[in-house]
Design a protein around this motif. Structure first.
Motif, PDB file in Angstrom:
ATOM      1  N   ALA A  83      13.200 -11.348   0.560  1.00 32.98           N
ATOM      2  CA  ALA A  83      13.038 -11.342  -0.899  1.00 32.98           C
ATOM      3  C   ALA A  83      11.622 -10.935  -1.274  1.00 32.98           C
ATOM      4  N   ALA A  84      10.631 -11.433  -0.523  1.00 31.37           N
ATOM      5  CA  ALA A  84       9.233 -11.074  -0.818  1.00 31.37           C
ATOM      6  C   ALA A  84       9.008  -9.590  -0.597  1.00 31.37           C
ATOM      7  N   THR A  85       9.647  -9.032   0.428  1.00 27.41           N
ATOM      8  CA  THR A  85       9.511  -7.596   0.696  1.00 27.41           C
ATOM      9  C   THR A  85      10.084  -6.788  -0.453  1.00 27.41           C
ATOM     10  N   LEU A  86      11.278  -7.155  -0.916  1.00 32.72           N
ATOM     11  CA  LEU A  86      11.906  -6.415  -2.014  1.00 32.72           C
ATOM     12  C   LEU A  86      11.065  -6.526  -3.285  1.00 32.72           C
ATOM     13  N   ALA A  87      10.534  -7.726  -3.532  1.00 32.08           N
ATOM     14  CA  ALA A  87       9.685  -7.908  -4.724  1.00 32.08           C
ATOM     15  C   ALA A  87       8.402  -7.093  -4.591  1.00 32.08           C
ATOM     16  N   ALA A  88       7.815  -7.074  -3.391  1.00 36.07           N
ATOM     17  CA  ALA A  88       6.576  -6.309  -3.163  1.00 36.07           C
ATOM     18  C   ALA A  88       6.822  -4.832  -3.385  1.00 36.07           C
ATOM     19  N   ILE A  89       7.958  -4.344  -2.912  1.00 38.87           N
ATOM     20  CA  ILE A  89       8.300  -2.919  -3.093  1.00 38.87           C
ATOM     21  C   ILE A  89       8.405  -2.605  -4.583  1.00 38.87           C
ATOM     22  N   ALA A  90       9.175  -3.431  -5.314  1.00 37.52           N
ATOM     23  CA  ALA A  90       9.380  -3.166  -6.744  1.00 37.52           C
ATOM     24  C   ALA A  90       8.048  -3.177  -7.492  1.00 37.52           C
ATOM     25  N   ALA A  91       7.219  -4.175  -7.190  1.00 37.66           N
ATOM     26  CA  ALA A  91       5.942  -4.312  -7.904  1.00 37.66           C
ATOM     27  C   ALA A  91       5.006  -3.152  -7.591  1.00 37.66           C
ATOM     28  N   SER A  92       4.876  -2.800  -6.313  1.00 38.60           N
ATOM     29  CA  SER A  92       3.902  -1.768  -5.924  1.00 38.60           C
ATOM     30  C   SER A  92       4.348  -0.383  -6.374  1.00 38.60           C
ATOM     31  N   VAL A  93       5.645  -0.082  -6.284  1.00 38.48           N
ATOM     32  CA  VAL A  93       6.141   1.226  -6.737  1.00 38.48           C
ATOM     33  C   VAL A  93       5.927   1.359  -8.250  1.00 38.48           C
ATOM     34  N   THR A  94       6.226   0.282  -8.979  1.00 41.95           N
ATOM     35  CA  THR A  94       6.039   0.312 -10.440  1.00 41.95           C
ATOM     36  C   THR A  94       4.565   0.486 -10.794  1.00 41.95           C
ATOM     37  N   LEU A  95       3.694  -0.241 -10.083  1.00 43.05           N
ATOM     38  CA  LEU A  95       2.260  -0.138 -10.366  1.00 43.05           C
ATOM     39  C   LEU A  95       1.752   1.270 -10.105  1.00 43.05           C
ATOM     40  N   GLY A  96       2.185   1.848  -8.978  1.00 40.90           N
ATOM     41  CA  GLY A  96       1.774   3.208  -8.648  1.00 40.90           C
ATOM     42  C   GLY A  96       2.229   4.203  -9.708  1.00 40.90           C
ATOM     43  N   ALA A  97       3.484   4.070 -10.148  1.00 43.28           N
ATOM     44  CA  ALA A  97       4.031   4.987 -11.154  1.00 43.28           C
ATOM     45  C   ALA A  97       3.312   4.820 -12.482  1.00 43.28           C
ATOM     46  N   TRP A  98       2.986   3.590 -12.832  1.00 43.36           N
ATOM     47  CA  TRP A  98       2.294   3.328 -14.097  1.00 43.36           C
ATOM     48  C   TRP A  98       0.885   3.903 -14.076  1.00 43.36           C
ATOM     49  N   LEU A  99       0.179   3.715 -12.949  1.00 39.58           N
ATOM     50  CA  LEU A  99      -1.176   4.261 -12.837  1.00 39.58           C
ATOM     51  C   LEU A  99      -1.145   5.788 -12.871  1.00 39.58           C
ATOM     52  N   ARG A 100      -0.148   6.371 -12.279  1.00 38.37           N
ATOM     53  CA  ARG A 100       0.001   7.826 -12.301  1.00 38.37           C
ATOM     54  C   ARG A 100       0.163   8.307 -13.746  1.00 38.37           C
ATOM     55  N   ARG A 101       0.973   7.585 -14.486  1.00 35.54           N
ATOM     56  CA  ARG A 101       1.208   7.953 -15.883  1.00 35.54           C
ATOM     57  C   ARG A 101      -0.088   7.832 -16.676  1.00 35.54           C
ATOM     58  N   TYR A 102      -0.870   6.812 -16.345  1.00 40.35           N
ATOM     59  CA  TYR A 102      -2.135   6.580 -17.034  1.00 40.35           C
ATOM     60  C   TYR A 102      -3.102   7.730 -16.748  1.00 40.35           C
TER      61      TYR A 102
ATOM     62  N   VAL B 113       0.842  -1.205   0.000  1.00 39.39           N
ATOM     63  CA  VAL B 113       0.000   0.000   0.000  1.00 39.39           C
ATOM     64  C   VAL B 113       0.874   1.251   0.000  1.00 39.39           C
ATOM     65  N   LEU B 114       1.864   1.272   0.889  1.00 41.86           N
ATOM     66  CA  LEU B 114       2.742   2.448   0.962  1.00 41.86           C
ATOM     67  C   LEU B 114       3.601   2.561  -0.296  1.00 41.86           C
ATOM     68  N   GLY B 115       4.033   1.402  -0.825  1.00 40.71           N
ATOM     69  CA  GLY B 115       4.846   1.410  -2.041  1.00 40.71           C
ATOM     70  C   GLY B 115       4.059   1.957  -3.225  1.00 40.71           C
ATOM     71  N   PHE B 116       2.778   1.611  -3.299  1.00 37.65           N
ATOM     72  CA  PHE B 116       1.920   2.127  -4.355  1.00 37.65           C
ATOM     73  C   PHE B 116       1.865   3.653  -4.301  1.00 37.65           C
ATOM     74  N   GLY B 117       1.675   4.181  -3.082  1.00 35.71           N
ATOM     75  CA  GLY B 117       1.651   5.634  -2.909  1.00 35.71           C
ATOM     76  C   GLY B 117       2.966   6.272  -3.322  1.00 35.71           C
ATOM     77  N   ALA B 118       4.072   5.649  -2.964  1.00 36.42           N
ATOM     78  CA  ALA B 118       5.383   6.193  -3.333  1.00 36.42           C
ATOM     79  C   ALA B 118       5.557   6.196  -4.853  1.00 36.42           C
ATOM     80  N   GLY B 119       5.058   5.138  -5.507  1.00 31.48           N
ATOM     81  CA  GLY B 119       5.161   5.069  -6.965  1.00 31.48           C
ATOM     82  C   GLY B 119       4.385   6.178  -7.638  1.00 31.48           C
ATOM     83  N   VAL B 120       3.201   6.490  -7.097  1.00 29.58           N
ATOM     84  CA  VAL B 120       2.386   7.575  -7.645  1.00 29.58           C
ATOM     85  C   VAL B 120       3.153   8.896  -7.581  1.00 29.58           C
TER      86      VAL B 120
END
Lengths: 182, 104
Positions: free
Chosen positions: A156-175, A114-121
């Protein structure tokens, strides 16, 4: 002629993106003088402006705001979950066998996402190249700081979750910025 | 007209204030113009944030100047901004047409 309230001025200074600071503070100080130096008015302006100025910097993807969001997203879950677990342990009379189960891991990963998504945005796609490595570093530092000897799979799951959520947030922002969802 | 072509209430006020002020459309003056005309106390942060958003959308443009011995940003409404204002005004006028509200 009295000077503007120092703390109120500092509040605006901290919240305002650097490239707009000279204009915002200049206007605020000029009107403060024009009105006969009312401290209460300056404070009201500072408090009401703080949120809007932070959002302006975040919306533009200014790197300072992105960095803060990334730090919050990656370090906060480790610290918060540690604090929460300590609180729970303090309520259990007999702590033997009190281990962090899979539910703890799932909750921690959920908070991270959740926090990673916000950071990605806030970071936008332009900032992803530095945001994800920075988030990984902050996450590992935070886990070390709270002496959280997490299993490798959880790290490893934490690092993967961070990468995925930050990317998703940034992509949605771009959209949304492209107006394709309006 | 697409949903995104209409302006929000505060965006309209900002654009109209910039149009009214012409060569004096700086942040502080825009804020004071809105406060004087509407009686609504507005923060300088909200004004700058909205101007920034409008500039991102291409509805205003800004230029740095030195006025009163300090750097200031002068804003102007673009052609696109004028079109957005006209569209919003037209839509509002169409909705108001034939409606009677006490006090108006």
């Amino acid at each position: 002629m009295s000077a503007p309230p120092l703390l109120a001025r500092q509040l605006v200074r901290v919240c305002c993106p650097p490239r707009d600071r000279v204009y915002v503070l200049g206007d605020l100080d000029a009107e403060f003088e024009l009105r006969g130096c009312p401290a209460a008015w300056y404070w009201r302006q500072a408090v009401r402006s703080a949120g809007a100025l932070v959002m302006m910097g975040a919306r533009r993807g200014d790197w300072e705001y992105g960095l803060f969001a990334v730090m919050l997203a990656s370090a906060a879950p480790a610290i918060l979950m540690e604090a929460w677990w300590s609180f729970i342990l303090s309520r259990i009379p007999y702590k033997a066998g009190a281990v962090r189960g899979i539910d703890f891991a799932v909750l921690s990963l959920a908070v991270t996402m959740v926090l990673g998504f916000g950071a990605g945005v806030i970071c936008t796609t332009r900032g992803l190249l530095w945001a994800i490595p920075a988030a990984w570093v902050f996450a590992l530092l935070a886990q070390t700081a709270v002496h959280n000897l997490a299993p490798t799979w959880f790290g490893a799951a934490t690092l993967a979750a961070i990468a995925a959520s930050v990317t998703l947030g940034a992509w949605l922002r771009r959209y949304f910025d492209g107006g394709q969802l309006s | 007209m697409a949903k995104g072509d209409f302006l929000g209430e505060f965006e309209q006020m900002i654009l109209l204030a910039v149009l009214r002020l012409t060569d004096a459309a700086y942040g502080m003056e825009v804020r004071r113009e809105i406060e004087t005309r509407t009686g609504r106390e507005t923060s300088i942060g909200a004004v700058y944030a909205t101007l920034d958003r409008l500039e991102f959308k291409g509805l205003v443009r800004s230029r740095e100047q030195v006025a009163n011995d300090r750097p200031r940003k002068l804003y102007r409404v673009t052609a696109e901004g004028n079109r957005a204002l006209a569209a919003t005004h037209k839509a509002a006028a169409a909705m108001w047409d034939g409606v009677k509200v006490p006090g108006v």
